[in-house]
Design a protein around this motif. Structure first.
Motif, PDB file in Angstrom:
ATOM      1  N   SER A  59      35.794  31.944  35.291  1.00 46.14           N
ATOM      2  CA  SER A  59      37.169  31.518  35.008  1.00 46.14           C
ATOM      3  C   SER A  59      37.206  30.527  33.847  1.00 46.14           C
ATOM      4  O   SER A  59      38.112  30.571  33.004  1.00 46.14           O
ATOM      5  CB  SER A  59      37.778  30.887  36.260  1.00 46.14           C
ATOM      6  OG  SER A  59      37.851  31.835  37.313  1.00 46.14           O
ATOM      7  N   MET A  60      36.209  29.639  33.787  1.00 41.14           N
ATOM      8  CA  MET A  60      36.148  28.675  32.702  1.00 41.14           C
ATOM      9  C   MET A  60      36.005  29.401  31.365  1.00 41.14           C
ATOM     10  O   MET A  60      36.680  29.085  30.382  1.00 41.14           O
ATOM     11  CB  MET A  60      34.966  27.721  32.941  1.00 41.14           C
ATOM     12  CG  MET A  60      34.898  26.543  31.985  1.00 41.14           C
ATOM     13  SD  MET A  60      34.118  26.946  30.408  1.00 41.14           S
ATOM     14  CE  MET A  60      34.340  25.411  29.545  1.00 41.14           C
ATOM     15  N   GLU A  61      35.095  30.385  31.308  1.00 42.61           N
ATOM     16  CA  GLU A  61      34.894  31.127  30.070  1.00 42.61           C
ATOM     17  C   GLU A  61      36.156  31.896  29.676  1.00 42.61           C
ATOM     18  O   GLU A  61      36.513  31.936  28.491  1.00 42.61           O
ATOM     19  CB  GLU A  61      33.722  32.092  30.217  1.00 42.61           C
ATOM     20  CG  GLU A  61      32.375  31.415  30.254  1.00 42.61           C
ATOM     21  CD  GLU A  61      31.233  32.361  29.971  1.00 42.61           C
ATOM     22  OE1 GLU A  61      30.171  31.893  29.566  1.00 42.61           O
ATOM     23  OE2 GLU A  61      31.413  33.592  30.151  1.00 42.61           O
ATOM     24  N   GLN A  62      36.823  32.503  30.640  1.00 43.57           N
ATOM     25  CA  GLN A  62      38.031  33.253  30.321  1.00 43.57           C
ATOM     26  C   GLN A  62      39.092  32.357  29.701  1.00 43.57           C
ATOM     27  O   GLN A  62      39.811  32.765  28.781  1.00 43.57           O
ATOM     28  CB  GLN A  62      38.571  33.920  31.595  1.00 43.57           C
ATOM     29  CG  GLN A  62      37.691  35.051  32.103  1.00 43.57           C
ATOM     30  CD  GLN A  62      38.134  35.572  33.464  1.00 43.57           C
ATOM     31  OE1 GLN A  62      38.985  34.983  34.128  1.00 43.57           O
ATOM     32  NE2 GLN A  62      37.547  36.674  33.899  1.00 43.57           N
ATOM     33  N   ALA A  63      39.156  31.109  30.150  1.00 39.87           N
ATOM     34  CA  ALA A  63      40.178  30.188  29.655  1.00 39.87           C
ATOM     35  C   ALA A  63      39.808  29.570  28.312  1.00 39.87           C
ATOM     36  O   ALA A  63      40.677  29.389  27.446  1.00 39.87           O
ATOM     37  CB  ALA A  63      40.413  29.079  30.684  1.00 39.87           C
ATOM     38  N   TRP A  64      38.517  29.253  28.119  1.00 44.87           N
ATOM     39  CA  TRP A  64      38.138  28.422  26.987  1.00 44.87           C
ATOM     40  C   TRP A  64      37.440  29.145  25.840  1.00 44.87           C
ATOM     41  O   TRP A  64      37.518  28.686  24.691  1.00 44.87           O
ATOM     42  CB  TRP A  64      37.253  27.268  27.467  1.00 44.87           C
ATOM     43  CG  TRP A  64      38.055  26.222  28.174  1.00 44.87           C
ATOM     44  CD1 TRP A  64      38.184  26.049  29.522  1.00 44.87           C
ATOM     45  CD2 TRP A  64      38.868  25.207  27.573  1.00 44.87           C
ATOM     46  NE1 TRP A  64      39.018  24.995  29.805  1.00 44.87           N
ATOM     47  CE2 TRP A  64      39.444  24.462  28.626  1.00 44.87           C
ATOM     48  CE3 TRP A  64      39.155  24.859  26.253  1.00 44.87           C
ATOM     49  CZ2 TRP A  64      40.305  23.382  28.379  1.00 44.87           C
ATOM     50  CZ3 TRP A  64      39.999  23.784  26.015  1.00 44.87           C
ATOM     51  CH2 TRP A  64      40.565  23.063  27.065  1.00 44.87           C
ATOM     52  N   LEU A  65      36.740  30.238  26.090  1.00 45.41           N
ATOM     53  CA  LEU A  65      36.014  30.895  24.998  1.00 45.41           C
ATOM     54  C   LEU A  65      36.916  31.288  23.827  1.00 45.41           C
ATOM     55  O   LEU A  65      36.528  31.088  22.666  1.00 45.41           O
ATOM     56  CB  LEU A  65      35.250  32.120  25.518  1.00 45.41           C
ATOM     57  CG  LEU A  65      33.973  31.830  26.297  1.00 45.41           C
ATOM     58  CD1 LEU A  65      33.371  33.128  26.821  1.00 45.41           C
ATOM     59  CD2 LEU A  65      32.951  31.075  25.462  1.00 45.41           C
ATOM     60  N   PRO A  66      38.106  31.834  24.076  1.00 44.98           N
ATOM     61  CA  PRO A  66      38.958  32.174  22.921  1.00 44.98           C
ATOM     62  C   PRO A  66      39.318  30.970  22.068  1.00 44.98           C
ATOM     63  O   PRO A  66      39.492  31.094  20.851  1.00 44.98           O
ATOM     64  CB  PRO A  66      40.203  32.788  23.585  1.00 44.98           C
ATOM     65  CG  PRO A  66      39.733  33.267  24.918  1.00 44.98           C
ATOM     66  CD  PRO A  66      38.718  32.265  25.351  1.00 44.98           C
TER      67      PRO A  66
END
Length: 290
Positions: A59-66
């Motif tokens: 969930s963290m990656e989905q929110a912050w990677l972009p």
């Protein structure tokens, strides 16, 4: 640990991303312990948590990677599909673009100094990010928060004579790290898990950094791991100079890297050869630094 196999991945993909339903699915070998990786065709990869703790990382990656990707000089994972629980699989999961390259191995780097420069540029770029609302990094807190677990691991290693670890010397380095001044500046953005298994190199140069599940803000010492888990001494100096690391931060970084290694070695020594091998390398590198 939730069971995952090719059939489950095919059903999840077909049910939520029918445009990719016909692509081949193949388990990708990984030394990681939190997520399973599956190649999806030639250009995609599916990442699924094996344990509940990995769900927050996804969930963290989905929110912050972009948001992070546009500000970094190095390739990072690109989320192409946000998967949700289904088919009795209980956690979020993701589809990413496949990133090419190979994991670097300590002692076998073809361009160590150039790789050190690349790593420093990535770490410096992370530190310069000012995105609001940042989470706390997984390893970004006070060093003292690791004390009990680190001391317990050192004691455990004393009982494994075949590992031949100088536990008194390890304990002395840990004491020095605890005594070093803490970080007095504002928390900075960190990857917070710069292990060789989270780096991809091509032609000896850094191509991508993966697995941002631990990322967030905290003590900049947390992103100095490659100085002991990967780089030889000459490249280590290049890495330190490029980042302008002061003595206190360096000592904390060494302590943090050592703590992770002494905790990992007894835990993984019989179950995860890659993790155990790198932990041994870290302990040797730290003690050799003196």
């Amino acid at each position: 640990m939730h069971p995952i196999d090719d059939g489950l991945v095919r059903r999840l993909v077909a049910g939520q991303f029918p445009q990719w339903a016909g692509l081949a699915v193949e388990r990708w070998p990984s030394g990681g312990t939190v997520n399973a990786m599956y190649r999806l065709g030639e250009e995609l990869v599916v990442r699924l948590p094996l344990v509940r703790g990995g769900a927050g990382d996804v969930s963290m990656e989905q929110a912050w990677l972009p948001r992070l990707g546009a500000q970094l000089p190095t390739g990072i994972p690109e989320v192409l599909g946000v998967g949700v629980p289904a088919e009795r699989y209980p956690w979020p999961w993701s589809v990413y673009r496949w990133l090419t390259g190979e994991h670097p191995e300590a002692g076998a780097l073809s361009q160590p100094v150039l790789l050190a420069e690349d790593l420093a540029a990535f770490v410096a770029a992370m530190r310069s990010i000012t995105l609001p609302g940042a989470p706390k990094a997984h390893r970004g807190g006070p060093l003292a928060s690791l004390d009990a677990e680190t001391r317990a691991a050192i004691d455990e290693l004393r009982g494994i004579p075949e590992e031949d670890v100088d536990c008194d010397a390890v304990a002395a380095v840990w004491e020095e790290a605890l005594s070093a001044p803490g970080w007095g500046g504002p928390p900075v953005w960190l990857h917070a898990d710069l292990m060789p298994g989270n780096l991809l190199v091509d032609g000896g140069r850094l191509a991508s950094v993966i697995d941002f599940g631990c990322a967030g803000v905290g003590d900049p010492a947390c992103d100095l791991f490659p100085a002991w888990n990967l780089l030889p001494p000459d490249a280590c100096e290049v890495f330190r100079e490029a980042l302008g690391v002061d003595d206190a931060t360096w000592i904390r970084g060494r302590g943090r890297t050592l703590s992770q290694a002494v905790i990992a070695l007894p835990y993984y020594r019989t179950t995860n050869p890659a993790m155990a091998r790198n932990a041994r390398h870290v302990i040797r590198a730290v003690l050799d630094e003196g």
